[in-house]
Design a protein around this motif. Structure first.
Motif, PDB file in Angstrom:
ATOM      1  N   LEU A 190      73.204  12.786   1.791  1.00 12.75           N
ATOM      2  CA  LEU A 190      74.656  12.738   1.959  1.00 12.75           C
ATOM      3  C   LEU A 190      75.367  13.513   0.848  1.00 12.75           C
ATOM      4  CD1 LEU A 190      75.097   8.988   3.008  1.00 12.75           C
ATOM      5  CD2 LEU A 190      75.324  11.010   4.475  1.00 12.75           C
ATOM      6  N   ALA A 191      74.813  13.413  -0.379  1.00  5.46           N
ATOM      7  CA  ALA A 191      75.431  14.129  -1.496  1.00  5.46           C
ATOM      8  C   ALA A 191      75.326  15.626  -1.299  1.00  5.46           C
ATOM      9  CB  ALA A 191      74.775  13.708  -2.813  1.00  5.46           C
ATOM     10  N   ALA A 192      74.183  16.039  -0.701  1.00  4.01           N
ATOM     11  CA  ALA A 192      74.022  17.473  -0.447  1.00  4.01           C
ATOM     12  C   ALA A 192      75.067  17.974   0.557  1.00  4.01           C
ATOM     13  CB  ALA A 192      72.610  17.743   0.070  1.00  4.01           C
ATOM     14  N   LYS A 193      75.527  17.125   1.470  1.00  6.08           N
ATOM     15  CA  LYS A 193      76.554  17.489   2.460  1.00  6.08           C
ATOM     16  C   LYS A 193      77.951  17.169   1.943  1.00  6.08           C
ATOM     17  CE  LYS A 193      73.380  16.535   6.299  1.00  6.08           C
ATOM     18  NZ  LYS A 193      73.125  15.695   7.490  1.00  6.08           N
ATOM     19  N   GLU A 194      77.997  16.689   0.673  1.00  9.14           N
ATOM     20  CA  GLU A 194      79.261  16.334   0.021  1.00  9.14           C
ATOM     21  C   GLU A 194      80.003  15.241   0.786  1.00  9.14           C
ATOM     22  OE1 GLU A 194      81.504  19.884  -0.560  1.00  9.14           O
ATOM     23  OE2 GLU A 194      80.126  20.652  -2.104  1.00  9.14           O
ATOM     24  N   MET A 195      79.223  14.371   1.389  1.00 10.25           N
ATOM     25  CA  MET A 195      79.840  13.246   2.087  1.00 10.25           C
ATOM     26  C   MET A 195      79.998  12.052   1.148  1.00 10.25           C
ATOM     27  SD  MET A 195      77.907  13.546   5.770  1.00 10.25           S
ATOM     28  CE  MET A 195      78.889  12.231   6.489  1.00 10.25           C
ATOM     29  N   VAL A 196      79.214  12.018   0.054  1.00  8.38           N
ATOM     30  CA  VAL A 196      79.358  11.016  -1.004  1.00  8.38           C
ATOM     31  C   VAL A 196      79.317  11.743  -2.329  1.00  8.38           C
ATOM     32  CG1 VAL A 196      78.328   9.116   0.339  1.00  8.38           C
ATOM     33  CG2 VAL A 196      76.883  10.604  -1.093  1.00  8.38           C
TER      34      VAL A 196
END
Length: 390
Positions: free
Chosen positions: A143-149
């Motif tokens: 999720l962090a890689a997709k900048e969702m978190v």
């Protein structure tokens, strides 16, 4: 000339002549007569050659029964003269302190077993937490890689994963430590149990209690003898046999054993062992003669005699041993022929315990052999006149 008086005087002389003649005849037949001797002829007899030895009753196997530990005797269950079996309880030492040590070791082992169960449960819980933390960390990294978190939130889950993994390692190390503690507790328990068992004294083999060396209440140290045990199957007579009589004495030869406590009774035996070194002073060799069958009742140290059979002959020509003498370094006998003594050298064989000796050669069946005491034979001379009689 006075005739009656002359006749009386002549009669008196005749009486004196008769008296003197009778006295001379009596002297010739008594004091001046040749000595009377007893004679025998060779007879056929069954002879047994035996070698004599004396010694004491001893046991081949004598075991001192002692304790491995220091303690005080609480009970004794056997006494001298008792027959015991291998593994039979003979004595018990005071063991309260040893029992307490055993109980402590058992409690420690039980405690470590309970700790092991709890730690194994913790390990299962830690593994479950690790699996969950790993999933969360992987998901939040995605999720962090997709900048969702935020990256910070992702790192928090990564840290939780690392902590869960360390918790698993800690639980595994704790389990290994508990297992090591268990091994130490088992060793301590085994040692405590062995000490408790050492307080119980058992018979190491079948046998007879020869001595009881301590009594109830006595304090003993490790190695101090409580009982002496002998194996009745290996009881024999340690006999001393003159070196000059050893010919024919070998292992397995039959023997007759006489005990001082049983006069007139003979016990069968056989030679079990021969010594390899003679006594340089007494010139005797130790010969061990075993009882066959073993004695039911015996006393170690009892005075004994043995007669070892070294040879047997049937219908052998024999004479009484008293008739055989040594003259000019030759063995022989005195014979009577024509009222005179004659010495004849003979070759002898078996000498029987019944005082008969085999005559191998040197005599004819018709020879009359003198039997007399050694003192009487010491006065005999070649050609000496004798009167013989049976």
């Amino acid at each position: 000339m006075n005739v009656p008086r002359a006749l009386a005087q002549k009669k008196k002389y005749l009486i004196w002549i008769i008296v003197v003649t009778a006295a001379v005849i009596a002297l010739n037949k008594t004091l001046l007569a040749p000595p009377r001797v007893k004679t025998v002829a060779i007879q056929k007899r069954d002879l047994v050659s035996q070698v004599y030895g004396n010694g004491t009753v001893e046991a081949k196997v004598v075991v001192g029964i002692s304790s491995k530990i220091t303690g005080r005797i609480a009970e004794l269950y056997a006494d001298q003269g008792d027959r015991v079996k291998k593994g039979e309880l003979l004595a018990r030492l005071e063991n309260e302190d040893l029992l307490h040590q055993q109980q402590q070791s058992e409690a420690g082992l039980n405690r470590s077993a309970a700790g092991l169960v709890a730690e194994q449960a913790n390990l299962q819980k830690a593994k479950a937490n690790l699996a969950l933390a790993e999933k969360n960390a992987r998901r939040f990294r995605s999720l962090a890689a997709k900048e969702m978190v935020s990256r910070l939130e992702s790192e928090q889950y990564d840290t939780a994963f690392l902590l869960a993994r360390e918790e698993v390692s800690r639980s595994q190390a704790s389990i290994e430590a508990i297992k090591m503690e268990q091994r130490a507790n088992r060793a301590n328990l085994g040692y405590a149990r062995s000490k408790v068992n050492d307080a119980l004294i058992y018979a190491p083999q079948d046998g007879v209690i020869i001595t009881r060396d301590l009594e109830k209440g006595a304090t003993l140290t490790a190695g101090m003898s409580i009982f002496t045990l002998a194996d009745p199957a290996a009881v024999w007579v340690k006999a001393n046999v003159d070196e000059s009589q050893l010919k024919g004495v070998t292992v397995g030869k039959k023997a007759a054993i006489l005990l001082r406590s049983a006069p007139g009774e003979q016990f069968p035996g056989q030679v079990a062992r021969l010594g390899q070194q003679s006594d340089r002073v007494t010139e005797e060799l130790e010969v061990d003669v075993a009882f066959t069958p073993p004695l039911e009742s015996f006393r170690l140290g009892e005075q004994s005699e043995v007669y070892i059979t070294t040879g047997m002959k049937k219908n052998a020509p024999a004479l009484p041993s008293l008739s055989i003498v040594t003259r000019d370094k030759k063995r022989g006998v005195w014979t009577v022929a024509g009222g005179r003594l004659a010495f004849k050298a003979v070759t002898t064989g078996i000498e029987d315990r019944g005082n008969f000796t085999e005559i191998v050669q040197g005599l004819d069946p018709s020879d009359q052999v003198v039997v007399a005491t050694p003192q009487e034979m010491g006065r005999f001379r070649q050609g000496m006149k004798v009167r013989s009689g049976r």
